[in-house]
Structure formats: C-alpha cells, structure tokens
Design a protein around this motif. Structure first.
Motif, PDB file in Angstrom:
ATOM      1  N   ALA A  19       9.883  24.806  24.531  1.00  0.00           N
ATOM      2  CA  ALA A  19      10.274  23.730  25.449  1.00  0.00           C
ATOM      3  C   ALA A  19       9.150  22.742  25.717  1.00  0.00           C
ATOM      4  O   ALA A  19       9.383  21.556  25.932  1.00  0.00           O
ATOM      5  CB  ALA A  19      10.756  24.326  26.761  1.00  0.00           C
ATOM      6  N   TYR A  59      14.863  17.388  35.189  1.00  0.00           N
ATOM      7  CA  TYR A  59      13.431  17.699  35.156  1.00  0.00           C
ATOM      8  C   TYR A  59      12.890  17.622  36.579  1.00  0.00           C
ATOM      9  O   TYR A  59      12.835  16.549  37.174  1.00  0.00           O
ATOM     10  CB  TYR A  59      12.708  16.711  34.243  1.00  0.00           C
ATOM     11  N   ARG A  96      18.233  25.599  34.465  1.00  0.00           N
ATOM     12  CA  ARG A  96      17.925  25.504  33.039  1.00  0.00           C
ATOM     13  C   ARG A  96      16.817  24.494  32.824  1.00  0.00           C
ATOM     14  O   ARG A  96      16.751  23.463  33.497  1.00  0.00           O
ATOM     15  CB  ARG A  96      19.178  25.125  32.241  1.00  0.00           C
ATOM     16  N   TRP A  97      15.962  24.795  31.855  1.00  0.00           N
ATOM     17  CA  TRP A  97      14.823  23.926  31.580  1.00  0.00           C
ATOM     18  C   TRP A  97      15.289  22.524  31.189  1.00  0.00           C
ATOM     19  O   TRP A  97      14.666  21.526  31.567  1.00  0.00           O
ATOM     20  CB  TRP A  97      13.941  24.527  30.483  1.00  0.00           C
ATOM     21  N   ASN A  98      16.379  22.427  30.451  1.00  0.00           N
ATOM     22  CA  ASN A  98      16.826  21.119  29.968  1.00  0.00           C
ATOM     23  C   ASN A  98      17.845  20.462  30.886  1.00  0.00           C
ATOM     24  O   ASN A  98      18.521  19.513  30.492  1.00  0.00           O
ATOM     25  CB  ASN A  98      17.400  21.225  28.550  1.00  0.00           C
ATOM     26  N   SER A 146      17.754  10.911  30.546  1.00  0.00           N
ATOM     27  CA  SER A 146      16.490  11.569  30.248  1.00  0.00           C
ATOM     28  C   SER A 146      15.451  11.316  31.354  1.00  0.00           C
ATOM     29  O   SER A 146      15.384  10.221  31.925  1.00  0.00           O
ATOM     30  CB  SER A 146      15.946  11.048  28.910  1.00  0.00           C
ATOM     31  N   TYR A 147      14.655  12.330  31.630  1.00  0.00           N
ATOM     32  CA  TYR A 147      13.547  12.173  32.583  1.00  0.00           C
ATOM     33  C   TYR A 147      12.645  11.027  32.164  1.00  0.00           C
ATOM     34  O   TYR A 147      12.144  10.277  33.007  1.00  0.00           O
ATOM     35  CB  TYR A 147      12.761  13.481  32.670  1.00  0.00           C
ATOM     36  N   SER A 173       4.776  23.527  33.310  1.00  0.00           N
ATOM     37  CA  SER A 173       4.165  22.857  32.156  1.00  0.00           C
ATOM     38  C   SER A 173       2.673  22.663  32.375  1.00  0.00           C
ATOM     39  O   SER A 173       1.896  22.636  31.413  1.00  0.00           O
ATOM     40  CB  SER A 173       4.848  21.515  31.893  1.00  0.00           C
ATOM     41  N   ARG A 233      16.764  31.931  26.657  1.00  0.00           N
ATOM     42  CA  ARG A 233      18.108  31.694  27.173  1.00  0.00           C
ATOM     43  C   ARG A 233      19.000  32.865  26.766  1.00  0.00           C
ATOM     44  O   ARG A 233      19.472  32.940  25.629  1.00  0.00           O
ATOM     45  CB  ARG A 233      18.657  30.376  26.637  1.00  0.00           C
ATOM     46  N   GLN A 273       9.721  22.531  36.080  1.00  0.00           N
ATOM     47  CA  GLN A 273       9.154  21.958  34.854  1.00  0.00           C
ATOM     48  C   GLN A 273       7.788  21.325  35.125  1.00  0.00           C
ATOM     49  O   GLN A 273       6.851  21.483  34.337  1.00  0.00           O
ATOM     50  CB  GLN A 273      10.111  20.929  34.257  1.00  0.00           C
ATOM     51  N   GLU A 316      15.999  31.839  31.648  1.00  0.00           N
ATOM     52  CA  GLU A 316      17.102  31.199  32.349  1.00  0.00           C
ATOM     53  C   GLU A 316      18.192  32.211  32.688  1.00  0.00           C
ATOM     54  O   GLU A 316      18.235  33.314  32.129  1.00  0.00           O
ATOM     55  CB  GLU A 316      17.706  30.090  31.485  1.00  0.00           C
ATOM     56  N   GLN A 340      23.978  11.962  33.505  1.00  0.00           N
ATOM     57  CA  GLN A 340      22.607  12.443  33.339  1.00  0.00           C
ATOM     58  C   GLN A 340      21.869  11.608  32.324  1.00  0.00           C
ATOM     59  O   GLN A 340      22.387  11.280  31.257  1.00  0.00           O
ATOM     60  CB  GLN A 340      22.608  13.909  32.897  1.00  0.00           C
TER      61      GLN A 340
END
Length: 391
Positions: free
Chosen positions: A52, A16, A11-13, A249-250, A24, A60, A20, A36, A247
């Motif tokens: 995204a 990362y 999944r994209w989210n 954030s990137y 990107s 999705r 991605q 996805e 988890q």
C-alpha cells in the motif's frame, strides 16, 4: 520491536485519513502490517496482500462467512490466517495496534510485545455499532500499554480509563494541502459561488442543512465531494445546484478545495458527532479557505475564533454571505490567522510524538519482571474471556 501489526475497521483504500497519515510515517521506523476487516461471502478463506505504501503491507482477509466486520463468527478463521501470515514472514518481535475494539478477540492467540490503541472515534455511537463493542473496549483499555485519542473531547471522555492516555487531534499535511493549486477539472462547468465539502457522507452529515442552504440560495452551487456510507444514496436531495461528485482521490482534494469559495462542515449534532475531530478543518485552513461549521466541540473550542459556528441553513447562508463580501483586509486577517494555526501542527510531528511514547512504553514493559510476551498473552486471554492453556 521490529513490526507494527494493525487491526483496522477502515480500509486502506477508502478515505485517506488518520490511520494512513500516521502509519505511513511510523513505517519509516517499523514495518506495518495493516489488517483490514474481512471481506465476507468469498469463495475461499484467504488473505490478499497489497503493497500500500513504503513499509506498509495491507492484509485484506477474505472469508466464506456472510457476517460483516470483525464478527465473532470469523474469529477462528482470522486467528488461523493471521497467525500463519505472521509465521510465514518470520515476524517475531511485534506490537499490535488496534483501531477497533472489535478486533481484540482476533488477537488473543498472538504473542505481541505490547499493545497500542488509537481511539480515533467513539465507535459505540456510530450507526449499526455492534452490541459487544463497549465490552470489548473495556477489555482493550485493560490490555493496552498506551492509548491515543483522536481529539480533545474524546481524550476528556477516556483519560480516566487508562494510566497512559495521550491526546492527538487531527492534523494536516501542509505541503499537500496548500493555497494556489489549480482547481479540479470537474469544477469547470460548475458556476460560482461554490460552497464545498470534502469527506464521507454518512449519518454524521446534516442532509437537511445542505438542502436548506441550496433552496435558500438557488444561485449558489453546493459541491459535495466524498463517498456515501451507511445511508441510502437515494435519500440525498437532488437539486440542480447540489453536485454529488462521489469519492475522489486524496491527491485531488486540494484541487477541489482551492476551487471552493467557502468550505462547509455541515455536521449533524447527534450521538455519532459528539466526539469527532474533523480532519477537513485543518485541510481547509491549509488551503487558506474560509469555512463555516455547526457546533462540533473539537471545532468550536480550538478554532471558533476563525470558523463561524452556525446551527441552521439561515445561519450558514448569513455566514457565507459575510465571507464572500470580505474586503482585502478581512481576507488577509483570516489568512494570517489560519496560517499561524497550520504552522503549529503537522502529521509528521504527531507521528514523531507517538513514536517516542511507544518507545517509552516499550522500555517500561521490558523493565518489568514478567516477560512481555507472556504478560500480553495472559492479558488478552483474560480480556477476551478465554481460558488460559496449561502447559
């Protein structure tokens, strides 16, 4: 080509990582539709569309069926919804990019101008791998115009299976991961020294190794940053000096890494890690942080001169103690060595090289006598063992 249609098992989210980073950047040239794997047990069959990133739209799928992943039970539903979405957006000249062979049957009614396979992992060796995966991978290699691999060991395993295979190991965004970023607030109450890991916590992580280090040095703090997947969170050791932060954030990862004294790559040595090329290797280096790893081939061969390789908790403790006792000269030598490594790679350069190879493959396909769309459709029907329609 004017669009990339990507099928991904990730999944994209989620974390990362490679997809991605690459897509990107490639989206600056070609708009990307990132499909996805479906969300099961939904009230209705539909596609949720998410903006995204610049040039990247995530599709999705939600399906009423209960099976997980790109399961054959979802084939007809996904084919219908994806075809409808492509028609609605008037996407006519597109290439399909596969991250997982399991999605190949979902595309056997599409009419792409070409096919790309970015083989970032040996998925057949992962926990709960579908039994059809190897057969589908063979079909995908037969259908693809160009194949990328996510590391040198994976390249060596795949290079004889296709005429156009290229090795692109994990890289790094050195502007994002850099030295000197203030440490994350979640580290404020965690004493030093801190040994840290950033990444997915799954069957590829040696949990016993983490516990062994923590027990050997109870005054050290082990900080584990990342989501748990495919293992029971209840199985994780719950010691006072192990901190499971989940988890993050990137965007926050450099702040965590800058707050570590030594970074860890505590990978288990099993089938699922035989071909991995950890992105965190270079991310740690870009922050000028020393690291210790188990003997992962794609760490040992290119970076064994700057990353100590150890096999057990005692070895990790010894290597970490040596690092934490470095004098200024030793630390400067390390920082210089990793800076030279980082200067030779970037996700921008990797995406640019892939872009050129895709363009070359497109030119080659256009020069063939058989029309590209008809050729791809025929290959997909053959690969997926579906009969060709007679017009």
């Amino acid at each position: 080509m004017n669009t990339l249609v990507v099928f991904s098992h990730l999944r994209w989210n989620f974390v990362y990582q490679r997809p991605q980073h690459l897509l990107s950047r490639l989206a600056r040239t070609w708009p990307v539709i990132f499909i996805e794997e479906p969300v099961p047990n939904s009230e209705q069959d539909r596609i949720e569309r998410i903006a995204a990133a610049d040039g990247v739209e995530v599709w999705r799928p939600h399906v009423r069926g209960s099976e997980h992943g790109f399961h054959p039970a979802h084939k007809a539903t996904l084919q219908r919804m994806v075809a409808q979405g492509i028609a609605e957006q008037n996407i006519r000249d597109y290439w399909v990019w596969f991250y997982t062979p399991m999605a190949l049957p979902m595309g056997d009614k599409l009419e792409p101008s070409g096919i790309i396979h970015d083989c970032m992992d040996e998925l057949s060796l992962f926990k709960n791998a579908p039994p059809q995966l190897l057969e589908q991978e063979t079909a995908l290699f037969r259908s693809a115009d160009v194949v990328f691999t996510g590391g040198r060991s994976l390249y060596n395993a795949k290079k004889d299976r296709h005429h156009n295979v290229h090795c692109f190991p994990s890289s790094v965004d050195a502007l994002h991961f850099r030295k000197g970023i203030p440490e994350h607030p979640l580290l404020a109450d965690i004493k030093r020294p801190r040994l840290g890991y950033c990444g997915v916590i799954d069957e590829r992580i040696d949990i016993d190794l983490i516990e062994g280090i923590a027990k050997a040095r109870p005054e050290w703090q082990l900080v584990m940053v990342g989501p748990t997947a495919k293992i029971d969170p209840a199985s994780l050791p719950r010691l006072e000096n192990i901190h499971w932060l989940g988890q993050q954030s990137y965007n926050d990862l450099p702040a965590f890494i800058n707050g570590f004294d030594v970074c860890l790559m505590p990978f288990a040595l099993n089938e699922s890690t035989r071909f991995i090329s950890p992105t965190k290797t270079l991310e740690y280096m870009a922050c000028s942080k020393p690291s210790v790893s188990t003997s992962i081939r794609d760490v040992v061969e290119p970076y064994g001169h700057v990353v100590p390789i150890r096999s057990d908790a005692a070895g990790f403790v010894q290597a970490c103690e040596e690092i934490m006792n470095w004098d200024d000269a030793a630390r400067a030598k390390h920082d210089k060595a990793v800076a030279e490594i980082i200067a030779r790679t970037s996700w921008d350069a990797t995406a640019d090289a892939m872009r050129k190879l895709i363009a070359e493959a497109e030119t080659k396909r256009e020069s063939q006598e058989l029309p590209a769309v008809a050729n791809i459709a025929a290959e997909l029907r053959r690969a997926c063992n579906t009969p060709a329609r007679v017009s």
